[in-house]
Enzyme design. Structure first.
Site, PDB file in Angstrom:
ATOM      1  N   ARG A 136       0.806  -1.555  -0.315  1.00 10.41           N
ATOM      2  CA  ARG A 136      -0.047   0.113   0.474  1.00 10.41           C
ATOM      3  C   ARG A 136       0.589   1.309   0.384  1.00 10.41           C
ATOM      4  O   ARG A 136      -0.133   2.356  -0.169  1.00 10.41           O
ATOM      5  CB  ARG A 136      -1.139  -0.060   1.233  1.00 10.41           C
ATOM      6  CG  ARG A 136      -2.281  -1.086   0.670  1.00 10.41           C
ATOM      7  CD  ARG A 136      -3.614  -1.362   2.045  1.00 10.41           C
ATOM      8  NE  ARG A 136      -4.198  -1.393   1.852  1.00 10.41           N
ATOM      9  CZ  ARG A 136      -4.933  -2.112   3.038  1.00 10.41           C
ATOM     10  NH1 ARG A 136      -5.214  -2.083   3.278  1.00 10.41           N
ATOM     11  NH2 ARG A 136      -6.318  -2.454   2.388  1.00 10.41           N
ATOM     12  N   LYS A 159     -16.405 -11.947   4.897  1.00  3.73           N
ATOM     13  CA  LYS A 159     -16.721 -11.077   5.529  1.00  3.73           C
ATOM     14  C   LYS A 159     -18.170 -10.645   5.119  1.00  3.73           C
ATOM     15  O   LYS A 159     -18.114 -10.179   3.732  1.00  3.73           O
ATOM     16  CB  LYS A 159     -15.757 -10.249   4.663  1.00  3.73           C
ATOM     17  CG  LYS A 159     -14.761  -9.898   6.043  1.00  3.73           C
ATOM     18  CD  LYS A 159     -13.994  -8.471   5.782  1.00  3.73           C
ATOM     19  CE  LYS A 159     -12.532  -8.240   5.705  1.00  3.73           C
ATOM     20  NZ  LYS A 159     -11.937  -6.553   5.748  1.00  3.73           N
ATOM     21  N   GLY A 218      -7.646  -7.758   0.390  1.00  2.00           N
ATOM     22  CA  GLY A 218      -6.831  -7.803   0.676  1.00  2.00           C
ATOM     23  C   GLY A 218      -6.151  -9.121   1.298  1.00  2.00           C
ATOM     24  O   GLY A 218      -4.580  -9.455   0.528  1.00  2.00           O
ATOM     25  N   GLY A 224     -12.831  -3.716   0.596  1.00  2.00           N
ATOM     26  CA  GLY A 224     -14.291  -3.167   0.676  1.00  2.00           C
ATOM     27  C   GLY A 224     -14.841  -1.865  -0.406  1.00  2.00           C
ATOM     28  O   GLY A 224     -15.584  -1.430  -0.591  1.00  2.00           O
TER      29      GLY A 224
HETATM   30  P1  ADP Z   1     -10.402 -10.336   1.305  1.00  2.00           P
HETATM   31  O1  ADP Z   1      -9.240  -9.954   2.170  1.00  2.00           O
HETATM   32  O2  ADP Z   1      -9.881 -11.028  -0.193  1.00  2.00           O
HETATM   33  O3  ADP Z   1     -11.145  -9.163   0.879  1.00  2.00           O
HETATM   34  P2  ADP Z   1     -11.490 -11.468   3.199  1.00  2.00           P
HETATM   35  O4  ADP Z   1     -11.292 -10.805   4.456  1.00  2.00           O
HETATM   36  O5  ADP Z   1     -13.295 -12.162   3.705  1.00  2.00           O
HETATM   37  O6  ADP Z   1     -11.358 -11.843   1.452  1.00  2.00           O
HETATM   38  O7  ADP Z   1     -11.673 -12.999   3.525  1.00  2.00           O
HETATM   39  C1  ADP Z   1     -10.267 -13.898   3.052  1.00  2.00           C
HETATM   40  C2  ADP Z   1     -10.487 -15.488   4.699  1.00  2.00           C
HETATM   41  O8  ADP Z   1     -11.408 -16.111   3.924  1.00  2.00           O
HETATM   42  C3  ADP Z   1      -8.732 -15.558   4.622  1.00  2.00           C
HETATM   43  O9  ADP Z   1      -8.350 -15.681   5.936  1.00  2.00           O
HETATM   44  C4  ADP Z   1     -10.376 -17.367   4.337  1.00  2.00           C
HETATM   45  O10 ADP Z   1      -8.743 -17.944   5.336  1.00  2.00           O
HETATM   46  C5  ADP Z   1     -11.064 -17.217   4.215  1.00  2.00           C
HETATM   47  N1  ADP Z   1     -11.965 -18.384   3.946  1.00  2.00           N
HETATM   48  C6  ADP Z   1     -12.048 -18.569   2.598  1.00  2.00           C
HETATM   49  N2  ADP Z   1     -12.803 -19.608   2.534  1.00  2.00           N
HETATM   50  C7  ADP Z   1     -13.015 -20.090   4.025  1.00  2.00           C
HETATM   51  C8  ADP Z   1     -13.662 -21.018   4.379  1.00  2.00           C
HETATM   52  N3  ADP Z   1     -14.140 -22.136   3.739  1.00  2.00           N
HETATM   53  N4  ADP Z   1     -14.020 -21.271   5.350  1.00  2.00           N
HETATM   54  C9  ADP Z   1     -12.861 -19.802   6.510  1.00  2.00           C
HETATM   55  N5  ADP Z   1     -13.302 -19.276   6.231  1.00  2.00           N
HETATM   56  C10 ADP Z   1     -12.542 -19.407   5.248  1.00  2.00           C
HETATM   57 MG    MG Z   2      -9.258  -9.373   4.680  1.00  2.00          MG
END
Ligand code: ADP
Ligand code: MG
Length: 406
Positions: free
Chosen positions: A36, A209, A360, A383
């Site tokens: 970043r 999330k 992220g 987000g």
């Molecule tokens: P991003 O940061 O790309 O927006 P999120 O923060 O929403 O994504 O989600 C990322 C997290 O989701 C990772 O730490 C991953 O381990 C978790 N995750 C993905 N699939 C699963 C699952 N089936 N069960 C539990 N956690 C999960």
């Molecule tokens: Mg995340």
């Protein structure tokens, strides 16, 4: 409407407040992935080369002001000082750091800047008024600059004092506001996912999330041809359909919304056909591929199963525009990374497609598995990129910036 950019500003000798997104991962008081910071360099260098006095504002992590004890802990943990050192190395030039977030000390620090010098201010969230967009705080901050540049794409969906209050006051008092190069690039890339005039348009959603992300589905239903839902988000949809999900993560409050989405977009929403499951999250001993989407009691979904990976790859094939947010599984554990890698590969194999990934963890996953260069755009905002699609191109921190010709 097209926004003013820093190219439209006269900055020589002027104090330019730049809102950057230096919300970097910190480990033991040190900066982890500096991505970043790196992303903000073009704007910072441009201003320094033109002899601006650059004042950088950013938040770092969360500070819970509701609970004074927690706030004290958060403040100790989220000190932005190490970022100044990393930035100084990247720029090969000194970066002043001001530990005060308002008051005389901060004013003096800004006053003593010479043209071509740069100052990073301590974490904006140390101020209670930041997240509340407190007008007194915004007044004090806006008085520090002659112009304001928004380059914190990852924070542009939040109307806080540093992302909204300052530019609003600048506009009112005739001080110029503009977007930086990073925000310009993000708008440019994401507008192809918003205008949605190239088809097939495939959106892929995952991650954990759910409540933050689920709303974007409504927006995507109007734009995308196919929406593939994996990751932990998919269990909420499975449960809403009445498919057993075992002990997987589910957001109960979102079940009705998931049902509504599936009703509206039944021909567009694609859910996994099977899963890789395990009996627990840490050090699982019993890992297996389910036969069909249902997950037995005592097991949690951890990743897409083999059939789902092939199925998702098939849905991605031929896409002209791809928007992806959220890993397909617990990719941090290599044994549960196959779904995420499979989707990344399917996108990487597309010919002539425009592909955007946001979030992220999603960005970290494609970087870790070596697919980063094969995406057209890796967004710095999770987000923010979702909300931009949801709100048809609008984000408060960008909308408030002056438009060209204004
Ligand atoms: P991003 O940061 O790309 O927006 P999120 O923060 O929403 O994504 O989600 C990322 C997290 O989701 C990772 O730490 C991953 O381990 C978790 N995750 C993905 N699939 C699963 C699952 N089936 N069960 C539990 N956690 C999960
Ligand atoms: Mg995340």
């Amino acid at each position: 409407m097209e926004k003013k950019t820093i190219r439209d500003l006269e900055v020589g000798g002027k104090r330019v407040i730049v809102r950057v997104d230096f919300n970097v991962p910190m480990k033991d008081g040190q900066v982890g992935d500096p991505n970043r910071i790196v992303q903000a360099l073009p704007t910072i260098r441009y201003l320094l080369e033109r002899n601006a006095k650059v004042v950088l504002l950013s938040h770092l992590g969360k500070v819970s002001h509701k609970d004074p004890q927690q706030a004290e802990k958060d403040i100790r943990k989220n000190n932005a000082r190490p970022i100044a050192d990393v930035l100084a190395k990247l720029l090969s030039k000194p970066v002043e750091f001001c530990d005060a977030t308002r008051g005389e000390v901060l004013r003096k620090a800004v006053e003593s800047l010479q043209p071509g010098q740069i100052l990073l201010v301590q974490n904006t969230r140390f101020e209670k008024g930041e997240e509340k967009n407190d007008v007194e705080l915004a007044k004090e901050w806006s008085a520090l600059g002659d112009a304001y540049v928004m380059d914190a794409f990852g924070s542009a969906h939040r109307a806080h004092a540093s992302t909204y209050g300052i530019p609003a006051l600048c506009n009112d008092s005739g001080k110029p506001t503009a977007i930086g190069f990073l925000v310009e690039q993000e708008i440019h890339a994401l507008s192809r996912c918003i205008q949605a005039d190239e088809h097939p348009y495939v959106a892929i959603l995952g991650g954990v999330k759910v409540s933050d992300k689920i709303k974007v589905i409504e927006g995507l239903l109007k734009k995308a041809d196919r929406i593939l839902i994996g990751g932990a988000m998919s269990y909420t949809f499975m449960k809403a359909k009445g498919v057993p999900v075992g002990d997987s993560l589910v957001e109960e409050e979102q079940l009705d919304f998931a049902r509504k989405c599936m009703k509206e977009g039944f021909e567009k929403i694609f859910l996994p056909l099977d899963y890789t499951v395990a009996e627990r999250f840490e050090n699982p001993l019993d890992v297996k591929n389910t036969n069909g989407p249902s997950i037995p009691d005592g097991y949690m979904g951890m990743d897409l199963g083999k059939a789902s990976i092939a199925f998702f790859a098939k849905q991605i094939k031929g896409a002209k525009v791809v928007f992806w947010n959220g890993p397909m599984g617990v990719f941090e554990q290599p044994r549960f990374s196959k779904g995420t890698v499979g989707v990344a590969k399917a996108i990487a194999n597309l010919k002539g497609a425009f592909s955007v990934i946001g979030g992220g963890d999603s960005a970290a996953a494609v970087a870790e598995y070596g697919f980063k260069d094969q995406f057209s755009h890796v967004s710095t905002g999770g987000g923010a990129s979702l909300e931009m699609i949801e709100n048809d191109g609008h984000l408060p921190g960008i909308d408030i910036i002056a438009s060209k010709g204004a």
